[in-house]
Design an enzyme around this catalytic site. Structure first.
Site, PDB file in Angstrom:
ATOM      1  N   MET A   1       0.905  -1.107  -0.138  1.00  0.00           N
ATOM      2  CA  MET A   1      -0.027   0.026  -0.093  1.00  0.00           C
ATOM      3  C   MET A   1       0.835   1.384   0.131  1.00  0.00           C
ATOM      4  SD  MET A   1      -3.214  -0.985  -0.145  1.00  0.00           S
ATOM      5  CE  MET A   1      -4.396  -2.224   0.322  1.00  0.00           C
ATOM      6  N   CYS A   2       0.213   2.336  -0.329  1.00  0.00           N
ATOM      7  CA  CYS A   2       0.865   3.452  -0.334  1.00  0.00           C
ATOM      8  C   CYS A   2       0.510   4.421   0.875  1.00  0.00           C
ATOM      9  CB  CYS A   2       0.446   4.462  -1.832  1.00  0.00           C
ATOM     10  SG  CYS A   2       0.657   3.459  -3.131  1.00  0.00           S
ATOM     11  N   GLU A   3       1.133   5.691   0.889  1.00  0.00           N
ATOM     12  CA  GLU A   3       0.728   6.438   2.097  1.00  0.00           C
ATOM     13  C   GLU A   3       0.532   7.761   1.387  1.00  0.00           C
ATOM     14  OE1 GLU A   3       2.609   6.527   5.832  1.00  0.00           O
ATOM     15  OE2 GLU A   3       3.213   4.462   5.701  1.00  0.00           O
ATOM     16  N   ILE A  78       3.813   8.642  -1.111  1.00  0.00           N
ATOM     17  CA  ILE A  78       4.912   7.844  -1.404  1.00  0.00           C
ATOM     18  C   ILE A  78       4.109   6.455  -1.963  1.00  0.00           C
ATOM     19  CG2 ILE A  78       6.502   8.818   0.058  1.00  0.00           C
ATOM     20  CD1 ILE A  78       5.704   7.049   2.186  1.00  0.00           C
ATOM     21  N   ASN A 108      -4.374   5.735  -2.178  1.00  0.00           N
ATOM     22  CA  ASN A 108      -3.874   4.585  -1.351  1.00  0.00           C
ATOM     23  C   ASN A 108      -4.826   3.495  -1.405  1.00  0.00           C
ATOM     24  OD1 ASN A 108      -2.830   2.986   0.529  1.00  0.00           O
ATOM     25  ND2 ASN A 108      -3.496   4.143   2.156  1.00  0.00           N
TER      26      ASN A 108
END
Length: 257
Positions: A1-3, A78, A108
Site C-alpha cells: 500500500m501507499c501513504e 509515497i 492509497n
C-alpha cells in the site's frame, strides 16, 4: 500500500516537517520505495515535484526538504506499487484541469478489475489510481459542465468514492486549490494545530519542532496522513466510509457512507 499526506492551512505554511517524516517511510522506515510526489498550490498555479525513485534516497526529495515552499493546500504521496509499472507516468499526485482549476489527486489502495468507461479525461499511465481519478472527473464534468458550489459537488464525489471502495481499498485526497477532500476506506488520520501551539516530534526521524516559535496565534493548520507522523500528539483516526472537506485549515463538511 501507499501513504498519503495532505495539508490545509489558513496562511501559507511550509510542510517541511511533515514531509521529512513521510520521506523516511519511502525506503528507510517503510517499504514505499516505488516513487513519490508532492504538489503545492500557489493560487491557481501548482508546483509539482515527482520522482519514481524511493523518497528516502531521492535528490529531488532532498531539494523539497531544503526548500520551504509555503502553501495553503498540499497533497503528497509515497508509492508501493501494486498496479502499474514503476515510472514517472504512474507517480502520484495526478493533475488535471477542470473549470479553470488544477485538480490534484492521490490514492492509497488497490481496485480489483477496475475498467471504467472512457470519457473526456483519460489516464496517461497504467494505474488503477489514475483511472479512478479520470473517472471521477468525468462524472463531475458530466454532472456539472460549469462550476458549482461544494454542497452540490459533494454528493457526486462521495457517491463515486463509495462505488470505488466496493472494488477494493480506496483512501484518497483530492484538491482544487480552494478545498481539500478526503475519503477513507481503511486508514487515514488527521490533526489540527492551533493556538496554543507546542512541540511536535516525528516518529520516523530525530526531529522536533516547536510550532509556537514558527506560528502566530491566528494560524490553523490541519495535516492528514495515512499513519500519524508524530509521536507526542493526538491524531484522530477516520472510520471506514468517512469523508471530510477542508478549507483554510478548518473542516467545513464531514460525513460517512
Amino acid at each position: 500500500m501507499c501513504e498519503l499526506l495532505g495539508m490545509s492551512a489558513n496562511v501559507p505554511t511550509d510542510i517541511v516537517f511533515s514531509f521529512t517524516g513521510l520521506m523516511q517511510r519511502g525506503g528507510r522506515t517503510g517499504p514505499h520505495r516505488d516513487g513519490w510526489g508532492i504538489v503545492f498550490y500557489e493560487g491557481r498555479g501548482v508546483r509539482l515535484f515527482q520522482d519514481p525513485a524511493a523518497s528516502a534516497d531521492s535528490e529531488v526529495a532532498r531539494l523539497v526538504q531544503r526548500y520551504p515552499i509555503k502553501s495553503e493546500l498540499v497533497i503528497g504521496h509515497i508509492r508501493q506499487a501494486n498496479v502499474g509499472r514503476i515510472c514517472l507516468a504512474n507517480t502520484h499526485p495526478f493533475v488535471r484541469e477542470l473549470w479553470g482549476h488544477n485538480w490534484c489527486f492521490a490514492h492509497n489502495g488497490q481496485l480489483a478489475d477496475f475498467q471504467p468507461p472512457t470519457g473526456f479525461y483519460r489516464p496517461v499511465g497504467d494505474t488503477d489510481s489514475e483511472r479512478a481519478f479520470c473517472d471521477l472527473l468525468n462524472r463531475v464534468r458530466q454532472a456539472f459542465p460549469e462550476p458549482v458550489a461544494e454542497r452540490e459537488l459533494l454528493p457526486v464525489l462521495v457517491k463515486a468514492c463509495d462505488e470505488y471502495r466496493a472494488k477494493g481499498v480506496f483512501n484518497c485526497l483530492l484538491g482544487n486549490g480552494d478545498w481539500l477532500f478526503s475519503f477513507c476506506t481503511t486508514k487515514l488520520a488527521e490533526i489540527t494545530r492551533r493556538s496554543p501551539f507546542g512541540p511536535a516530534r516525528l516518529k520516523d526521524a530525530d526531529l522536533t519542532v516547536d510550532f509556537q516559535a514558527e506560528t502566530t496565534p491566528n494560524d490553523v493548520v490541519t495535516v492528514l496522513a495515512t499513519e500519524p507522523l508524530t509521536a507526542n500528539e493526538t491524531w484522530i483516526a477516520h472510520r471506514p466510509g468517512e469523508w471530510t472537506l477542508w478549507r483554510l485549515g478548518e473542516c467545513i463538511a464531514r460525513g460517512r457512507v
